[in-house]
Design an enzyme around this catalytic site. Structure first.
Site, PDB file in Angstrom:
ATOM      1  N   HIS A  65      43.651  32.035  40.345  1.00 23.67           N
ATOM      2  CA  HIS A  65      42.825  31.842  38.934  1.00 23.67           C
ATOM      3  C   HIS A  65      42.052  30.356  39.332  1.00 23.67           C
ATOM      4  CE1 HIS A  65      45.555  34.658  36.531  1.00 23.67           C
ATOM      5  NE2 HIS A  65      44.537  35.023  36.643  1.00 23.67           N
ATOM      6  N   ASP A  89      44.162  39.097  31.801  1.00 17.55           N
ATOM      7  CA  ASP A  89      45.128  38.174  31.638  1.00 17.55           C
ATOM      8  C   ASP A  89      45.038  36.760  31.138  1.00 17.55           C
ATOM      9  OD1 ASP A  89      44.693  36.656  34.272  1.00 17.55           O
ATOM     10  OD2 ASP A  89      44.789  38.227  35.239  1.00 17.55           O
ATOM     11  N   ASP A 140      33.150  47.074  27.930  1.00 21.00           N
ATOM     12  CA  ASP A 140      32.652  47.308  29.361  1.00 21.00           C
ATOM     13  C   ASP A 140      31.691  46.120  29.835  1.00 21.00           C
ATOM     14  OD1 ASP A 140      32.059  48.159  31.621  1.00 21.00           O
ATOM     15  OD2 ASP A 140      31.073  50.076  31.011  1.00 21.00           O
ATOM     16  N   GLY A 141      32.304  45.303  30.805  1.00 26.07           N
ATOM     17  CA  GLY A 141      31.328  44.348  31.403  1.00 26.07           C
ATOM     18  C   GLY A 141      30.010  44.885  31.672  1.00 26.07           C
ATOM     19  N   ASP A 159      36.179  38.733  37.633  1.00 25.09           N
ATOM     20  CA  ASP A 159      37.595  38.759  37.998  1.00 25.09           C
ATOM     21  C   ASP A 159      38.150  40.214  37.403  1.00 25.09           C
ATOM     22  OD1 ASP A 159      40.160  38.468  37.638  1.00 25.09           O
ATOM     23  OD2 ASP A 159      40.473  36.767  36.617  1.00 25.09           O
ATOM     24  N   SER A 160      37.817  41.192  38.622  1.00 32.89           N
ATOM     25  CA  SER A 160      38.104  42.368  38.143  1.00 32.89           C
ATOM     26  C   SER A 160      39.008  43.034  38.850  1.00 32.89           C
ATOM     27  CB  SER A 160      36.355  43.425  38.417  1.00 32.89           C
ATOM     28  OG  SER A 160      36.337  43.551  39.620  1.00 32.89           O
ATOM     29  N   ASP A 162      40.100  46.300  41.812  1.00 31.30           N
ATOM     30  CA  ASP A 162      39.434  46.789  42.805  1.00 31.30           C
ATOM     31  C   ASP A 162      38.224  47.663  42.496  1.00 31.30           C
ATOM     32  OD1 ASP A 162      41.346  45.472  44.160  1.00 31.30           O
ATOM     33  OD2 ASP A 162      42.591  47.258  44.692  1.00 31.30           O
TER      34      ASP A 162
HETATM   35  N1  SAM Z   1      43.281  39.290  39.729  1.00 32.45           N
HETATM   36  C1  SAM Z   1      43.283  40.623  39.865  1.00 32.45           C
HETATM   37  C2  SAM Z   1      43.073  41.199  41.302  1.00 32.45           C
HETATM   38  O1  SAM Z   1      42.144  40.640  41.769  1.00 32.45           O
HETATM   39  O2  SAM Z   1      43.486  42.318  41.636  1.00 32.45           O
HETATM   40  C3  SAM Z   1      42.229  41.268  38.806  1.00 32.45           C
HETATM   41  C4  SAM Z   1      42.986  40.688  37.500  1.00 32.45           C
HETATM   42  S1  SAM Z   1      42.346  41.266  35.846  1.00 32.45           S
HETATM   43  C5  SAM Z   1      43.922  42.082  35.249  1.00 32.45           C
HETATM   44  C6  SAM Z   1      41.147  42.823  36.206  1.00 32.45           C
HETATM   45  C7  SAM Z   1      40.615  43.300  34.873  1.00 32.45           C
HETATM   46  O3  SAM Z   1      39.397  43.743  35.217  1.00 32.45           O
HETATM   47  C8  SAM Z   1      41.603  44.236  34.425  1.00 32.45           C
HETATM   48  O4  SAM Z   1      42.394  43.662  33.257  1.00 32.45           O
HETATM   49  C9  SAM Z   1      40.741  45.604  34.194  1.00 32.45           C
HETATM   50  O5  SAM Z   1      40.954  46.106  32.931  1.00 32.45           O
HETATM   51  C10 SAM Z   1      39.307  44.900  34.104  1.00 32.45           C
HETATM   52  N2  SAM Z   1      37.871  45.615  34.395  1.00 32.45           N
HETATM   53  C11 SAM Z   1      37.831  46.260  35.403  1.00 32.45           C
HETATM   54  N3  SAM Z   1      36.740  46.943  35.278  1.00 32.45           N
HETATM   55  C12 SAM Z   1      36.000  46.398  34.007  1.00 32.45           C
HETATM   56  C13 SAM Z   1      34.761  46.617  33.518  1.00 32.45           C
HETATM   57  N4  SAM Z   1      33.933  47.447  33.872  1.00 32.45           N
HETATM   58  N5  SAM Z   1      34.466  45.684  32.348  1.00 32.45           N
HETATM   59  C14 SAM Z   1      35.247  44.763  31.900  1.00 32.45           C
HETATM   60  N6  SAM Z   1      36.659  44.721  32.460  1.00 32.45           N
HETATM   61  C15 SAM Z   1      37.032  45.338  33.576  1.00 32.45           C
END
Ligand code: SAM
Length: 283
Positions: A65, A89, A140-141, A159-160, A162
């Site tokens: 973070h 998170d 959705d981002g 911060d997504s 994979d």
């Molecule tokens: N630190 C982590 C890693 O590198 O593995 C990532 C943590 S964070 C919890 C990742 C977040 O991205 C998830 O909560 C997931 O729901 C979100 N996410 C995935 N695709 C997304 C999208 N298209 N728009 C917004 N959020 C998304």
């Protein structure tokens, strides 16, 4: 602490390696987007996984973070409006809001359950969610960025998860084009870009796609992250304008961030490229 003798394991077939924590599962659910589990570990506090992949633990989340936020924020000349895509998170949002120069920080997370479970199991990461500068948006981002007003953002932090499932579209030229449009002229983007050791191809493809979309230059920064495959992780920064990155490393401002890992020396060292990455990125 005495726990059941069970272990969480994330195995990576592609590299024939695995990471395990002695832990017991305390929660699991399937949301419309993904499977989320919470484990109580013996020595890493709580662990959240999404679709079987480690996301965050109480013990080591500060590394990721802090490094996904402060190097980019201190490389931008004046980051006032920040958007975190994903990051449910809330740990990245928390670090962003430590910067007094940030006037607004919007977290765009597709899965509200990630945030609600974090409030329950990782309350320390959510302690800035009620900051008047913070907005928690659930959606959705990819669509959010398409709809963002032109030239309205200084820094986008991706911060997504994979690049599979809902996150797949966050890695690629089409999404970066929307980011460029939404950024101000001196705007920047930083995106988690997996392991320098295991994912060199992905990192070089990302940097190429960022440049193809029109970003003038890209930079890699790297840092330890014990719970992620290989224990070594990276972020990639893309800048709309060419030129040296700002280095806003005033000692008093850095002290006020109250970080556990990040400081001025770490900031500079994180951008130093190992030779194999220098070659891969032709830097
Ligand atoms: N630190 C982590 C890693 O590198 O593995 C990532 C943590 S964070 C919890 C990742 C977040 O991205 C998830 O909560 C997931 O729901 C979100 N996410 C995935 N695709 C997304 C999208 N298209 N728009 C917004 N959020 C998304």
């Amino acid at each position: 602490m005495t726990l059941d003798r069970s272990w969480f394991t994330e195995a990576v077939d592609a590299t024939g390696s695995a990471f395990s924590l002695k832990a017991e599962k305390v929660h699991e659910e399937r949301t419309p987007f993904q499977s989320i589990e919470i484990w109580k570990t013996e020595t890493f506090g709580y662990l959240m996984t999404i679709d079987g992949c480690t996301m965050v633990t109480t013990r080591d989340n500060f590394l990721y973070h802090e490094m996904m936020s402060h190097p980019a924020l201190n490389s931008h000349p004046n980051p006032r409006n920040v958007v975190v895509v994903g990051g449910g998170d809330c740990g990245t949002l928390r670090e962003v809001l430590k910067h007094p120069e940030v006037e607004s920080a919007t977290q765009v997370e597709i899965d509200e359950r990630v945030t609600r479970l974090s409030e329950q199991y990782f309350p320390e990461l959510c302690d800035k969610n009620n900051d008047p500068r913070a907005t928690l948006f659930f959606g959705d981002g990819i669509q959010w960025m398409k709809d963002a007003p032109e030239g309205s953002i200084d820094l986008i932090i991706i911060d997504s998860t994979d690049p599979v499932g809902p996150a797949e579209g966050l890695f690629g030229k089409r999404f970066y084009l929307d980011c460029i449009r939404a950024l101000r002229a001196d705007g920047m983007l930083v995106q988690q870009s997996e392991s320098p050791l295991l994912h060199q191809d992905l990192i070089t493809e990302m940097h190429q796609a960022m440049r193809d979309a029109g970003f003038a230059q890209t930079h890699l920064l790297h840092f330890p992250q014990p719970i992620y495959p290989s224990g070594w992780w990276s972020g990639s920064i893309a800048c709309k304008q060419a030129g040296a990155l700002a280095e806003r490393l005033d000692p008093a401002a850095l002290d006020a961030l109250d970080t556990q890992y990040y400081n001025a020396e770490i900031h500079r060292g994180a951008f130093a490229l190992p030779n194999f990455m220098r070659r891969a990125l032709k830097a």
